[in-house]
Write a protein that holds these residues in place. Structure first.
Motif, PDB file in Angstrom:
ATOM      1  N   ARG A 177      27.222  36.852  32.585  1.00 33.79           N
ATOM      2  CA  ARG A 177      27.981  37.393  33.723  1.00 33.79           C
ATOM      3  C   ARG A 177      29.472  37.227  33.586  1.00 33.79           C
ATOM      4  NH1 ARG A 177      25.578  37.107  39.722  1.00 33.79           N
ATOM      5  NH2 ARG A 177      24.011  38.325  38.543  1.00 33.79           N
ATOM      6  N   TYR A 178      29.677  35.768  33.442  1.00 31.29           N
ATOM      7  CA  TYR A 178      31.151  35.484  33.383  1.00 31.29           C
ATOM      8  C   TYR A 178      31.757  36.398  32.301  1.00 31.29           C
ATOM      9  CZ  TYR A 178      35.499  32.965  32.586  1.00 31.29           C
ATOM     10  OH  TYR A 178      36.899  32.540  32.444  1.00 31.29           O
ATOM     11  N   GLU A 181      32.421  39.931  33.618  1.00 27.68           N
ATOM     12  CA  GLU A 181      33.564  39.960  34.508  1.00 27.68           C
ATOM     13  C   GLU A 181      34.786  39.937  33.993  1.00 27.68           C
ATOM     14  OE1 GLU A 181      32.462  36.559  37.067  1.00 27.68           O
ATOM     15  OE2 GLU A 181      30.764  37.719  38.349  1.00 27.68           O
ATOM     16  N   ARG A 182      35.092  39.157  33.054  1.00 27.91           N
ATOM     17  CA  ARG A 182      36.244  38.892  32.248  1.00 27.91           C
ATOM     18  C   ARG A 182      36.483  40.584  31.355  1.00 27.91           C
ATOM     19  NH1 ARG A 182      37.611  33.836  28.714  1.00 27.91           N
ATOM     20  NH2 ARG A 182      39.590  34.744  28.776  1.00 27.91           N
TER      21      ARG A 182
END
Length: 325
Positions: A177-178, A181-182
């Motif tokens: 997920r991270y 998002e980036r």
């Protein structure tokens, strides 16, 4: 160099580890960056945004482009889908297959599916994988979030992201997920195209722009989904030689490519190959430019290390005439 975002999907020929080298020979004041063979998007994602530069990502694979568009424009919806795509039975596999074929699920099944919050696992028998791949070769509508989630998951669940071979492999999508998002933040300022690279390059070529090409490697074309033969390599060379802007090309190191691009500057990028059986074996790639890269080259960055290997960068060919001043 600290990259802004990393590729969020495994892709054949990914350049994530080479971004520090490629970026250091790029003209810093260019007004446009075109990535016509975008693939996993390592360079586009890795470079910081610049208010005066237009960044363009392109790939011919419509499902891949759909995924990039959804990461940029529909991230929350995509993340929600990635939390609710379990595959623990033949019935669930058939549901996913129907989704990829654009067949709508009955409302009651949709509600039941979305109620499940399970850890995702991929386990595709070979015959099922073949059927799934055939469906994925069809066209997808851009911003199709459910199809993007399915494409992302099957790529993560395959060996090396090829989707041509599947095995038992646990994939908890939340771990990524991270990363998504980036990438979404970086892509906010990126134009995303789905066109033939050979047509897009002259269309988007500008004198103060950069065209960065990472085409299928010569004599390794069978590893890529798109058809790209020897004639295509020659055709690409002629398209790039005619460019008005700055051209940078990544290739595997082989005599044919060196000879084909003898009118360009050629840099070798090499590292020790600890996996090879021969002693002192090295792995080489080429960075090819139509301009003199030495004017931008930061020599302090021409060596970096990764576990078990050292990379070095050398200018090995200077053309008689510089194509781009």
């Amino acid at each position: 160099m600290r990259t802004i975002a990393a590729p969020f999907i495994p892709w054949v020929g990914g350049k994530e580890k080479l971004v520090p080298y490629i970026s250091q020979v790029l003209p810093p004041n260019a007004h446009q960056l075109l990535d016509p063979f975008g693939g996993g998007g390592a360079l586009t994602l890795g470079l910081p945004t610049c208010p005066s530069r237009l960044d363009i990502y392109n790939d011919f694979n419509r499902d891949l482009v759909n995924l990039f568009v959804c990461v940029r424009d529909c991230l929350l919806s995509l993340l929600r889908e990635l939390d609710f795509l379990p595959l623990h039975s033949r019935a669930e596999f058939d549901d996913l297959k129907a989704l990829l074929a654009h067949d709508a699920l009955p409302p009651e099944e949709m509600e039941s599916w979305e109620e499940k919050e399970l850890e995702i696992a991929s386990s595709f028998p070979e015959e099922d994988a073949t059927e799934l791949i055939a469906i994925l070769k069809g066209k997808a509508e851009l911003r199709n979030v459910r199809r993007a989630a399915a494409f992302y998951k099957t790529s993560r669940g395959s060996f090396s992201g090829t989707r041509s071979s599947f095995g038992v492999k646990r994939n908890n999508i939340r771990r990524f997920r991270y990363q998504l998002e980036r990438a979404s933040k970086r892509l906010q300022d990126v134009v995303i195209e789905n066109k033939d690279a050979m047509s897009l390059i002259p269309e988007r070529d500008v004198p103060n722009g950069i065209v960065y090409c990472d085409p299928p490697y010569y004599e390794a074309e069978q590893l890529y989904e798109a058809e790209f033969g020897k004639r295509d390599h020659v055709r690409l060379f002629h398209v790039l030689k005619a460019c008005k802007g700055y051209v940078v090309v990544s290739y595997n190191d082989c005599p044919y490519i060196r000879n084909l691009y003898k009118d360009f500057f050629i840099i070798t990028l090499q590292r020790d190959n600890p996996m090879a059986k021969k002693k002192k074996s090295v792995y080489r790639e080429l960075i090819i430019t139509n301009y003199d890269p030495r004017q931008f080259w930061d020599k302090q960055l021409d060596l970096f290390e990764e576990p078990g290997a050292k990379w070095t960068m050398d200018l090995v060919h200077i053309p008689r005439k510089v194509l781009k001043q």
